[in-house]
Design a protein around this motif. Structure first.
Motif, PDB file in Angstrom:
ATOM      1  N   VAL A  12       0.840  -1.202   0.000  1.00  0.00           N
ATOM      2  CA  VAL A  12       0.000   0.000   0.000  1.00  0.00           C
ATOM      3  C   VAL A  12       0.871   1.247   0.000  1.00  0.00           C
ATOM      4  CG1 VAL A  12      -1.597   1.368   1.408  1.00  0.00           C
ATOM      5  CG2 VAL A  12      -2.014  -1.073   1.054  1.00  0.00           C
ATOM      6  N   GLU A  13       1.933   1.236   0.807  1.00  0.00           N
ATOM      7  CA  GLU A  13       2.808   2.402   0.866  1.00  0.00           C
ATOM      8  C   GLU A  13       3.579   2.579  -0.447  1.00  0.00           C
ATOM      9  OE1 GLU A  13       4.152   5.766   3.183  1.00  0.00           O
ATOM     10  OE2 GLU A  13       2.401   4.440   3.128  1.00  0.00           O
ATOM     11  N   MET A  14       3.959   1.473  -1.087  1.00  0.00           N
ATOM     12  CA  MET A  14       4.621   1.579  -2.393  1.00  0.00           C
ATOM     13  C   MET A  14       3.692   2.184  -3.433  1.00  0.00           C
ATOM     14  SD  MET A  14       6.603  -2.077  -2.645  1.00  0.00           S
ATOM     15  CE  MET A  14       7.732  -2.647  -1.386  1.00  0.00           C
ATOM     16  N   ILE A  15       2.439   1.740  -3.459  1.00  0.00           N
ATOM     17  CA  ILE A  15       1.459   2.264  -4.414  1.00  0.00           C
ATOM     18  C   ILE A  15       1.192   3.742  -4.138  1.00  0.00           C
ATOM     19  CG2 ILE A  15      -0.939   2.123  -5.182  1.00  0.00           C
ATOM     20  CD1 ILE A  15      -0.795  -0.918  -4.546  1.00  0.00           C
ATOM     21  N   HIS A  16       1.015   4.066  -2.865  1.00  0.00           N
ATOM     22  CA  HIS A  16       0.767   5.461  -2.489  1.00  0.00           C
ATOM     23  C   HIS A  16       1.947   6.344  -2.876  1.00  0.00           C
ATOM     24  CE1 HIS A  16      -0.532   8.943  -0.303  1.00  0.00           C
ATOM     25  NE2 HIS A  16       0.447   8.865   0.574  1.00  0.00           N
ATOM     26  N   THR A  17       3.162   5.876  -2.609  1.00  0.00           N
ATOM     27  CA  THR A  17       4.353   6.662  -2.943  1.00  0.00           C
ATOM     28  C   THR A  17       4.495   6.822  -4.452  1.00  0.00           C
ATOM     29  OG1 THR A  17       5.469   5.877  -0.942  1.00  0.00           O
ATOM     30  CG2 THR A  17       6.849   6.823  -2.660  1.00  0.00           C
ATOM     31  N   ALA A  18       4.216   5.771  -5.197  1.00  0.00           N
ATOM     32  CA  ALA A  18       4.266   5.870  -6.659  1.00  0.00           C
ATOM     33  C   ALA A  18       3.313   6.953  -7.149  1.00  0.00           C
ATOM     34  CB  ALA A  18       3.913   4.524  -7.288  1.00  0.00           C
ATOM     35  N   SER A  19       2.125   7.000  -6.560  1.00  0.00           N
ATOM     36  CA  SER A  19       1.149   8.008  -6.982  1.00  0.00           C
ATOM     37  C   SER A  19       1.630   9.417  -6.643  1.00  0.00           C
ATOM     38  CB  SER A  19      -0.213   7.731  -6.336  1.00  0.00           C
ATOM     39  OG  SER A  19      -0.237   8.070  -4.961  1.00  0.00           O
ATOM     40  N   LEU A  20       2.322   9.571  -5.526  1.00  0.00           N
ATOM     41  CA  LEU A  20       2.844  10.887  -5.145  1.00  0.00           C
ATOM     42  C   LEU A  20       3.965  11.334  -6.081  1.00  0.00           C
ATOM     43  CD1 LEU A  20       2.987  10.621  -1.239  1.00  0.00           C
ATOM     44  CD2 LEU A  20       1.163  11.560  -2.667  1.00  0.00           C
ATOM     45  N   ILE A  21       4.845  10.398  -6.421  1.00  0.00           N
ATOM     46  CA  ILE A  21       5.930  10.725  -7.350  1.00  0.00           C
ATOM     47  C   ILE A  21       5.351  11.231  -8.668  1.00  0.00           C
ATOM     48  CG2 ILE A  21       7.816   9.775  -8.744  1.00  0.00           C
ATOM     49  CD1 ILE A  21       8.368   7.817  -6.442  1.00  0.00           C
ATOM     50  N   HIS A  22       4.383  10.501  -9.195  1.00  0.00           N
ATOM     51  CA  HIS A  22       3.771  10.893 -10.465  1.00  0.00           C
ATOM     52  C   HIS A  22       2.958  12.184 -10.312  1.00  0.00           C
ATOM     53  CE1 HIS A  22       3.978   6.506 -12.158  1.00  0.00           C
ATOM     54  NE2 HIS A  22       5.145   7.132 -12.194  1.00  0.00           N
ATOM     55  N   ASP A  23       2.263  12.324  -9.206  1.00  0.00           N
ATOM     56  CA  ASP A  23       1.417  13.494  -8.971  1.00  0.00           C
ATOM     57  C   ASP A  23       2.237  14.789  -8.944  1.00  0.00           C
ATOM     58  OD1 ASP A  23      -1.310  14.403  -8.423  1.00  0.00           O
ATOM     59  OD2 ASP A  23      -0.565  14.952  -6.444  1.00  0.00           O
ATOM     60  N   ASP A  24       3.471  14.699  -8.444  1.00  0.00           N
ATOM     61  CA  ASP A  24       4.313  15.887  -8.311  1.00  0.00           C
ATOM     62  C   ASP A  24       4.965  16.323  -9.625  1.00  0.00           C
ATOM     63  OD1 ASP A  24       3.843  16.167  -5.595  1.00  0.00           O
ATOM     64  OD2 ASP A  24       5.610  15.012  -5.002  1.00  0.00           O
ATOM     65  N   MET A  25       4.923  15.485 -10.633  1.00  0.00           N
ATOM     66  CA  MET A  25       5.666  15.763 -11.856  1.00  0.00           C
ATOM     67  C   MET A  25       5.078  16.941 -12.631  1.00  0.00           C
ATOM     68  SD  MET A  25       6.797  11.962 -13.126  1.00  0.00           S
ATOM     69  CE  MET A  25       7.904  12.647 -14.355  1.00  0.00           C
ATOM     70  N   PRO A  26       5.900  17.605 -13.460  1.00  0.00           N
ATOM     71  CA  PRO A  26       5.417  18.780 -14.204  1.00  0.00           C
ATOM     72  C   PRO A  26       4.187  18.513 -15.059  1.00  0.00           C
ATOM     73  CG  PRO A  26       7.798  18.687 -14.270  1.00  0.00           C
ATOM     74  CD  PRO A  26       7.349  17.411 -13.620  1.00  0.00           C
ATOM     75  N   CYS A  27       4.032  17.306 -15.566  1.00  0.00           N
ATOM     76  CA  CYS A  27       2.870  16.998 -16.395  1.00  0.00           C
ATOM     77  C   CYS A  27       1.605  16.799 -15.570  1.00  0.00           C
ATOM     78  CB  CYS A  27       3.130  15.756 -17.241  1.00  0.00           C
ATOM     79  SG  CYS A  27       3.449  14.253 -16.287  1.00  0.00           S
ATOM     80  N   MET A  28       1.743  16.725 -14.249  1.00  0.00           N
ATOM     81  CA  MET A  28       0.593  16.567 -13.363  1.00  0.00           C
ATOM     82  C   MET A  28       0.422  17.840 -12.538  1.00  0.00           C
ATOM     83  SD  MET A  28      -0.630  13.387 -13.803  1.00  0.00           S
ATOM     84  CE  MET A  28      -0.098  11.797 -14.421  1.00  0.00           C
ATOM     85  N   ASP A  29       0.766  17.796 -11.240  1.00  0.00           N
ATOM     86  CA  ASP A  29       0.568  18.959 -10.374  1.00  0.00           C
ATOM     87  C   ASP A  29       1.773  19.894 -10.329  1.00  0.00           C
ATOM     88  OD1 ASP A  29      -1.941  18.166  -9.792  1.00  0.00           O
ATOM     89  OD2 ASP A  29      -1.585  17.658  -7.693  1.00  0.00           O
ATOM     90  N   ASP A  30       2.901  19.441 -10.855  1.00  0.00           N
ATOM     91  CA  ASP A  30       4.112  20.264 -10.938  1.00  0.00           C
ATOM     92  C   ASP A  30       4.476  20.871  -9.581  1.00  0.00           C
ATOM     93  OD1 ASP A  30       6.306  21.517 -11.983  1.00  0.00           O
ATOM     94  OD2 ASP A  30       5.198  23.138 -12.950  1.00  0.00           O
ATOM     95  N   ASP A  31       4.734  19.993  -8.628  1.00  0.00           N
ATOM     96  CA  ASP A  31       5.086  20.444  -7.279  1.00  0.00           C
ATOM     97  C   ASP A  31       6.535  20.068  -6.990  1.00  0.00           C
ATOM     98  OD1 ASP A  31       5.120  21.221  -4.574  1.00  0.00           O
ATOM     99  OD2 ASP A  31       3.024  20.664  -4.325  1.00  0.00           O
ATOM    100  N   ALA A  32       7.310  21.040  -6.561  1.00  0.00           N
ATOM    101  CA  ALA A  32       8.745  20.828  -6.325  1.00  0.00           C
ATOM    102  C   ALA A  32       9.061  20.359  -4.925  1.00  0.00           C
ATOM    103  CB  ALA A  32       9.512  22.122  -6.605  1.00  0.00           C
ATOM    104  N   LEU A  33       8.045  20.271  -4.060  1.00  0.00           N
ATOM    105  CA  LEU A  33       8.287  19.946  -2.651  1.00  0.00           C
ATOM    106  C   LEU A  33       7.383  18.802  -2.215  1.00  0.00           C
ATOM    107  CD1 LEU A  33       9.967  21.088  -0.222  1.00  0.00           C
ATOM    108  CD2 LEU A  33       7.906  22.381   0.406  1.00  0.00           C
ATOM    109  N   ARG A  34       7.959  17.832  -1.512  1.00  0.00           N
ATOM    110  CA  ARG A  34       7.189  16.708  -0.972  1.00  0.00           C
ATOM    111  C   ARG A  34       7.837  16.259   0.327  1.00  0.00           C
ATOM    112  NH1 ARG A  34       2.214  14.701  -1.286  1.00  0.00           N
ATOM    113  NH2 ARG A  34       2.255  15.076  -3.552  1.00  0.00           N
ATOM    114  N   ARG A  35       7.038  16.198   1.382  1.00  0.00           N
ATOM    115  CA  ARG A  35       7.511  15.789   2.705  1.00  0.00           C
ATOM    116  C   ARG A  35       8.717  16.615   3.154  1.00  0.00           C
ATOM    117  NH1 ARG A  35       6.408   9.284   1.775  1.00  0.00           N
ATOM    118  NH2 ARG A  35       4.201   9.350   2.346  1.00  0.00           N
ATOM    119  N   GLY A  36       8.659  17.887   2.827  1.00  0.00           N
ATOM    120  CA  GLY A  36       9.658  18.823   3.316  1.00  0.00           C
ATOM    121  C   GLY A  36      10.970  18.838   2.570  1.00  0.00           C
ATOM    122  N   ARG A  37      11.053  18.154   1.429  1.00  0.00           N
ATOM    123  CA  ARG A  37      12.291  18.183   0.657  1.00  0.00           C
ATOM    124  C   ARG A  37      11.961  18.089  -0.830  1.00  0.00           C
ATOM    125  NH1 ARG A  37      15.409  12.452   1.646  1.00  0.00           N
ATOM    126  NH2 ARG A  37      13.726  11.018   1.061  1.00  0.00           N
TER     127      ARG A  37
END
Length: 365
Positions: free
Chosen positions: A140-165
């Motif tokens: 579950v944590e691997m799936i959730h983390t995969a979704s966060l990695i993809h979600d942060d990418m420029p083609c998605m939400d384009d966020d440069a910060l996750r969990r404080g880094r």
């Protein structure tokens, strides 16, 4: 607004008592008329695995919400156990060092590990040992983390910060980040299959858990919700029905799958598993409502990610459609509905799940 809630959760500093106000119930809801205990949350840090929260029940009732359960210790212990198991699962991967480093960077970055803890708590509620649910919890944590990695990418939400880094794509580049997310998604299902067999989980239970997680990760969950979320950006006509679809799939479905998969590998019967599913469905929506509120009220330092991104992107959110007070009220309704699904279970066994719902509601990051 008068159709929304049975109670109103007023957020404040982690150390304050939270007040809940009675509002008119939605006529169509099956929620029992019941009081939600007032709780106090004090933020605390787990050693290496996660941030935990101590829950002190001030006004417990006969619903299993009374004071004998140490939620801080429980959550911290489960978070550390899952973190250690993830560390082992991500060692000595037969792949380029950059890919392995990228995967470990995001999975081992910390976080509250609430979804894995939920899987383990549901397994224990069903009478199974925590070890039986650990492979599911890690997946579950691997799936959730995969979704966060993809979600942060420029083609998605384009966020440069996750969990404080820096987000994964900032630290490792977009191609490696994309492939790290893909690799984590594949590894999750391999890990459930191998780990469940090693833990002595019957094959039919492991297969049902894999099916549950697969549905939650794909067209029945995260992928569908993410596409709907992106298509709705900047559309002022998006209403509550569309918003619920987005978050039932993007957020709630994986929370639901974590709980149901944990219950299944723990030996839950069909009726028990469905009650756990309903509990987790309300819990998953609660996660998103609180996230939406914190995106408005929190700072980037508090959240560990960029605050105010939803409004800047023109996204439909619960505060935007309901107002902050309405979103708080809806959170209160969801807490009560989730807890109502636990009322028929053994009070001691359900205590972690009951406290987890309150933690989700009253968290500050």
């Amino acid at each position: 607004m008068d159709s929304l809630a049975s109670c109103f959760v007023q957020h404040g500093a982690p150390s304050q008592s939270f007040k809940l106000y009675s509002l008119q119930r939605r006529p169509s809801t099956s929620l029992l008329r019941r009081s939600v205990p007032i709780v106090r949350c004090a933020a605390a840090h787990a050693s290496t695995a996660a941030k935990a929260t101590s829950v002190d029940v001030v006004n417990g009732s006969g619903n299993g919400g009374g004071g004998g359960f140490d939620f801080e210790t429980y959550l911290s212990a489960k978070a550390k156990a899952v973190h250690d198991a993830l560390d082992v699962a991500l060692r000595d991967l037969r792949c380029p060092a950059s890919l392995s480093a990228s995967m470990r960077y995001s999975v081992l970055a910390g976080g509250k590990r609430l979804r894995p803890a939920l899987a383990i708590a549901a397994c224990e509620l069903a009478g199974g040992p925590a070890a039986a649910a650990t492979p599911v919890a890690c997946a579950v944590e691997m799936i959730h983390t995969a979704s966060l990695i993809h979600d942060d990418m420029p083609c998605m939400d384009d966020d440069a910060l996750r969990r404080g880094r820096p987000s994964n794509h900032v630290a490792f580049g977009e191609p490696t980040a994309l492939l790290a997310g893909d690799a984590l998604l594949a590894l999750a299902f391999e890990h459930v299959a191998r780990g469940s067999a090693a833990a002595g989980v019957p094959a039919d239970r492991a297969l049902r858990a894999v099916m549950e997680l697969g549905s939650a990760a794909g067209v029945g969950g995260v992928a569908a919700g993410q596409v709907a979320d992106m298509e709705a950006e900047g559309d002022p006509s998006v209403g509550l029905a569309a918003l619920e679809y987005i978050h039932e799939h993007k957020t709630a479905r994986l929370v639901e799958a974590a709980a149901v998969s944990g219950a299944i590998v723990g030996g839950a019967g069909d009726a028990e598993a469905e009650r756990v599913r309903r509990y987790a469905h309300f819990l998953g929506l609660l996660v998103q409502v609180v996230d939406d509120v914190l995106d408005v009220t929190g700072t980037s330092e508090q959240l560990g990610k960029t605050a105010g991104k939803d409004a800047a992107a023109g996204k439909a959110t619960y505060p935007r459609l309901l107002g902050l007070e309405g979103a708080h009220a809806y959170a209160g309704e969801l807490v009560a509905k989730a807890e109502a699904e636990l009322d028929g279970f053994d009070a001691a066994g359900a205590a972690p799940l009951r406290h987890l719902a309150r933690f989700m509601a009253y968290r500050q990051h």
